[in-house]
Write a protein that holds these residues in place. Structure first.
Motif, PDB file in Angstrom:
ATOM      1  N   THR A  83     -19.546  13.714   7.013  1.00  0.00           N
ATOM      2  CA  THR A  83     -19.132  14.719   7.988  1.00  0.00           C
ATOM      3  C   THR A  83     -19.175  14.231   9.430  1.00  0.00           C
ATOM      4  N   CYS A  84     -19.838  13.112   9.709  1.00  0.00           N
ATOM      5  CA  CYS A  84     -19.882  12.654  11.091  1.00  0.00           C
ATOM      6  C   CYS A  84     -18.472  12.309  11.551  1.00  0.00           C
ATOM      7  N   GLY A  85     -18.223  12.529  12.828  1.00  0.00           N
ATOM      8  CA  GLY A  85     -16.921  12.206  13.379  1.00  0.00           C
ATOM      9  C   GLY A  85     -15.886  13.307  13.209  1.00  0.00           C
ATOM     10  N   ALA A  86     -16.204  14.347  12.432  1.00  0.00           N
ATOM     11  CA  ALA A  86     -15.273  15.465  12.275  1.00  0.00           C
ATOM     12  C   ALA A  86     -15.169  16.233  13.591  1.00  0.00           C
ATOM     13  N   ASP A  87     -14.098  17.028  13.720  1.00  0.00           N
ATOM     14  CA  ASP A  87     -14.003  17.847  14.928  1.00  0.00           C
ATOM     15  C   ASP A  87     -15.191  18.801  14.967  1.00  0.00           C
ATOM     16  N   TRP A  88     -15.577  19.212  16.164  1.00  0.00           N
ATOM     17  CA  TRP A  88     -16.825  19.955  16.344  1.00  0.00           C
ATOM     18  C   TRP A  88     -16.849  21.248  15.520  1.00  0.00           C
ATOM     19  N   ALA A  89     -15.763  21.986  15.548  1.00  0.00           N
ATOM     20  CA  ALA A  89     -15.734  23.248  14.801  1.00  0.00           C
ATOM     21  C   ALA A  89     -15.904  23.001  13.305  1.00  0.00           C
ATOM     22  N   GLY A  90     -15.235  21.983  12.798  1.00  0.00           N
ATOM     23  CA  GLY A  90     -15.356  21.658  11.383  1.00  0.00           C
ATOM     24  C   GLY A  90     -16.745  21.170  11.031  1.00  0.00           C
ATOM     25  N   PHE A  91     -17.326  20.404  11.931  1.00  0.00           N
ATOM     26  CA  PHE A  91     -18.681  19.891  11.698  1.00  0.00           C
ATOM     27  C   PHE A  91     -19.681  21.046  11.628  1.00  0.00           C
ATOM     28  N   ILE A  92     -19.594  21.982  12.585  1.00  0.00           N
ATOM     29  CA  ILE A  92     -20.520  23.120  12.604  1.00  0.00           C
ATOM     30  C   ILE A  92     -20.322  23.983  11.355  1.00  0.00           C
ATOM     31  N   LYS A  93     -19.088  24.189  10.962  1.00  0.00           N
ATOM     32  CA  LYS A  93     -18.820  24.966   9.761  1.00  0.00           C
ATOM     33  C   LYS A  93     -19.473  24.325   8.540  1.00  0.00           C
ATOM     34  N   GLY A  94     -19.347  22.991   8.443  1.00  0.00           N
ATOM     35  CA  GLY A  94     -19.915  22.280   7.310  1.00  0.00           C
ATOM     36  C   GLY A  94     -21.428  22.312   7.275  1.00  0.00           C
ATOM     37  N   ILE A  95     -22.053  22.137   8.438  1.00  0.00           N
ATOM     38  CA  ILE A  95     -23.520  22.084   8.454  1.00  0.00           C
ATOM     39  C   ILE A  95     -24.108  23.485   8.245  1.00  0.00           C
ATOM     40  N   LYS A  96     -23.390  24.524   8.685  1.00  0.00           N
ATOM     41  CA  LYS A  96     -23.843  25.894   8.410  1.00  0.00           C
ATOM     42  C   LYS A  96     -23.792  26.189   6.916  1.00  0.00           C
ATOM     43  N   GLN A  97     -22.716  25.754   6.272  1.00  0.00           N
ATOM     44  CA  GLN A  97     -22.603  25.981   4.835  1.00  0.00           C
ATOM     45  C   GLN A  97     -23.689  25.231   4.079  1.00  0.00           C
ATOM     46  N   GLU A  98     -23.992  24.039   4.545  1.00  0.00           N
ATOM     47  CA  GLU A  98     -25.055  23.257   3.900  1.00  0.00           C
ATOM     48  C   GLU A  98     -26.399  23.964   4.044  1.00  0.00           C
ATOM     49  N   ALA A  99     -26.646  24.558   5.208  1.00  0.00           N
ATOM     50  CA  ALA A  99     -27.903  25.276   5.425  1.00  0.00           C
ATOM     51  C   ALA A  99     -28.014  26.474   4.470  1.00  0.00           C
ATOM     52  N   VAL A 100     -26.901  27.167   4.258  1.00  0.00           N
ATOM     53  CA  VAL A 100     -26.908  28.292   3.321  1.00  0.00           C
ATOM     54  C   VAL A 100     -27.159  27.795   1.905  1.00  0.00           C
ATOM     55  N   THR A 101     -26.531  26.670   1.551  1.00  0.00           N
ATOM     56  CA  THR A 101     -26.724  26.085   0.223  1.00  0.00           C
ATOM     57  C   THR A 101     -28.182  25.713  -0.015  1.00  0.00           C
ATOM     58  N   MET A 102     -28.871  25.358   1.051  1.00  0.00           N
ATOM     59  CA  MET A 102     -30.283  24.988   0.942  1.00  0.00           C
ATOM     60  C   MET A 102     -31.177  26.203   0.710  1.00  0.00           C
ATOM     61  N   GLY A 103     -30.618  27.413   0.838  1.00  0.00           N
ATOM     62  CA  GLY A 103     -31.398  28.605   0.558  1.00  0.00           C
ATOM     63  C   GLY A 103     -31.709  29.474   1.753  1.00  0.00           C
ATOM     64  N   LEU A 129     -25.918  14.410  18.100  1.00  0.00           N
ATOM     65  CA  LEU A 129     -26.243  13.108  17.503  1.00  0.00           C
ATOM     66  C   LEU A 129     -25.964  13.102  15.999  1.00  0.00           C
ATOM     67  N   SER A 130     -25.985  14.248  15.368  1.00  0.00           N
ATOM     68  CA  SER A 130     -25.642  14.335  13.952  1.00  0.00           C
ATOM     69  C   SER A 130     -24.137  14.206  13.740  1.00  0.00           C
ATOM     70  N   GLN A 131     -23.370  14.756  14.682  1.00  0.00           N
ATOM     71  CA  GLN A 131     -21.918  14.678  14.573  1.00  0.00           C
ATOM     72  C   GLN A 131     -21.397  13.288  14.941  1.00  0.00           C
ATOM     73  N   ASP A 132     -22.130  12.591  15.794  1.00  0.00           N
ATOM     74  CA  ASP A 132     -21.786  11.220  16.161  1.00  0.00           C
ATOM     75  C   ASP A 132     -22.068  10.306  14.965  1.00  0.00           C
ATOM     76  N   CYS A 133     -21.276   9.283  14.795  1.00  0.00           N
ATOM     77  CA  CYS A 133     -21.396   8.458  13.590  1.00  0.00           C
ATOM     78  C   CYS A 133     -22.328   7.251  13.749  1.00  0.00           C
ATOM     79  N   ARG A 134     -23.054   7.150  14.862  1.00  0.00           N
ATOM     80  CA  ARG A 134     -23.923   5.980  15.019  1.00  0.00           C
ATOM     81  C   ARG A 134     -25.177   6.087  14.173  1.00  0.00           C
ATOM     82  N   ARG A 135     -25.851   7.266  14.198  1.00  0.00           N
ATOM     83  CA  ARG A 135     -27.085   7.413  13.425  1.00  0.00           C
ATOM     84  C   ARG A 135     -27.223   8.831  12.861  1.00  0.00           C
ATOM     85  N   PRO A 136     -26.210   9.351  12.191  1.00  0.00           N
ATOM     86  CA  PRO A 136     -26.295  10.739  11.715  1.00  0.00           C
ATOM     87  C   PRO A 136     -27.383  10.927  10.667  1.00  0.00           C
ATOM     88  N   GLU A 137     -27.663   9.882   9.901  1.00  0.00           N
ATOM     89  CA  GLU A 137     -28.671  10.003   8.841  1.00  0.00           C
ATOM     90  C   GLU A 137     -30.068  10.241   9.399  1.00  0.00           C
TER      91      GLU A 137
END
Length: 389
Positions: free
Chosen positions: A20-40, A140-148
């Motif tokens: 997901t790093c490097g995605a457009d900001w709106a898409g990145f936020i959408k993805g990380i929000k969905q992941e947070a919901v998936t986590m419970g 820094l999570s959306q940037d692809c240098r050290r998202p992990e």
């Protein structure tokens, strides 16, 4: 300063981060929000947490601008260990003597170790940073240098928010997402945050007692050995084989004694087990014996020059004299260091990133080339070595 600690959590999310790093900001936020919901996490909580989050270009600028780590140990330590910090370290040691006594007793960590971090990270709480922490971590999570590294910190901050210990709009700190007087990442706060003042909550930004106890807890969790040494200035015999030196090599302390290594201001400590000889600016400069606790510093910060300076400052605050600078050979500029790194890579060495910083990998490669060229193998790159290569 930034602790780049690689936890099991970031390994778990490495594949998702790279996807997901490097995605457009709106898409990145959408993805990380969905992941947070998936986590419970409840969707309503997630929505409130991420609402209004913004990308911060100044965070990326700060991440790319870390030239200070190109300084050599002597220059770096002179810059960081100011008279102001020495004076205020003494004042704070006296002011918070009760908590320091408690941490020495319960954790086996000398006051000087924590005072050094407190001084370097925030000047004893004065300069804690003014970056919105959530925006910094997301950027820094959306940037692809050290998202992990940073992506798991977003979810740790979300967990703190769920507990009522993080405000996504108001919590501020360093550009890399650290919070409080000694600059801890959200994961570390979850794992090591401690109530040092007994008021029933953990406040790393306003309570020195909480910050110091949390720092001590974290150091112990990372492997700090109680009441054990970490760094000691030494003197080397003239006939020592310099190929034995370097952080990638270690010998029993008793063996170093047998080879003629002595403490400059006191005896070595064989009971500490293994140790390495570090020559920060070559065999003509100061020499140190690094004990196992020294390795714990790298869990706080990955920069060799920062770690060495923080560990040395802790010895200074614990009563050791200043180091003998010696007469080291001139080192390389940042530009020349990058040229050296490129030449080392061309010869098959792994130096990590070509960044002009003399890190552990570059030092090991330099030492190998010095040995090949029949030069003193002290891992200190000089203009003459660059010319030889």
């Amino acid at each position: 300063m930034h602790r780049l600690f690689l936890s099991c959590v970031f390994l778990c999310y490495a594949s998702l981060a790279s996807a997901t790093c490097g995605a457009d900001w709106a898409g990145f936020i959408k993805g990380i929000k969905q992941e947070a919901v998936t986590m419970g996490h409840p969707r309503s909580l997630v929505t409130r947490f991420f609402n209004g989050a913004e990308q911060d270009p100044k965070v990326i600028q700060a991440d790319r601008r870390q030239g200070v780590f190109q300084k050599d140990f002597i220059s770096f330590s002179h810059a960081l260990i100011s008279q102001h910090r020495l004076v205020h370290a003494q004042k704070n040691a006296a002011k918070y003597a009760t908590i320091f006594d408690r941490l020495s007793r319960d954790y086996g960590i000398p006051p000087g170790v924590l005072l050094a971090f407190w001084a370097f990270e925030t000047d004893f709480g004065v300069n804690q940073g003014n970056f919105n922490t959530l925006n910094a971590l997301l950027t820094l999570s959306q940037d692809c240098r050290r998202p992990e590294l940073f992506r798991p910190q977003v979810f740790a901050a979300l967990e703190l928010y769920a507990r009522g210990d993080f405000d996504p709009r108001e919590t501020k700190g360093a550009w890399a997402g650290e919070i409080g007087m000694i600059q801890m990442l959200p994961e570390d706060i979850l794992d090591s945050g401690s109530d040092g003042d007994g008021d029933g909550r953990v406040d790393l930004q306003n309570s020195a007692e909480d910050a110091l106890m949390s720092g001590a807890h974290m150091l112990r969790r990372l492997g700090w050995q109680a009441d054990a040494p970490w760094l000691q200035e030494i003197e080397l015999p003239g006939d020592l084989d310099l190929n034995l030196t370097g952080l990638d090599k270690s010998l029993p302390v008793a063996r170093w004694q047998a080879l003629g290594v002595t403490g400059r201001h006191g005896p070595l400590q064989p009971s500490a087990g293994q140790a390495s000889v570090l020559l920060p600016v070559g065999h003509k400069g100061p020499a140190f014996l690094t004990y196992p606790n020294f390795n714990v510093y790298f869990e706080w910060n990955q920069s060799l020059v920062y770690v060495t300076t923080a560990a040395y400052f802790a010895t200074l605050l614990s009563g050791a004299p200043r180091f003998d600078p010696g007469t080291p050979d001139a080192g390389l500029t940042g530009q020349d260091m990058r040229a050296l790194q490129r030449k080392l890579v061309a010869r098959g060495h792994d130096v990590g990133k070509i960044d002009g910083i003399l890190g552990s990998k570059t030092r090991a490669a330099v030492q190998a080339e010095q040995e090949r060229l029949n030069l003193p193998a002290d891992a200190w790159p000089t203009p003459s070595l660059l010319a030889r290569l």
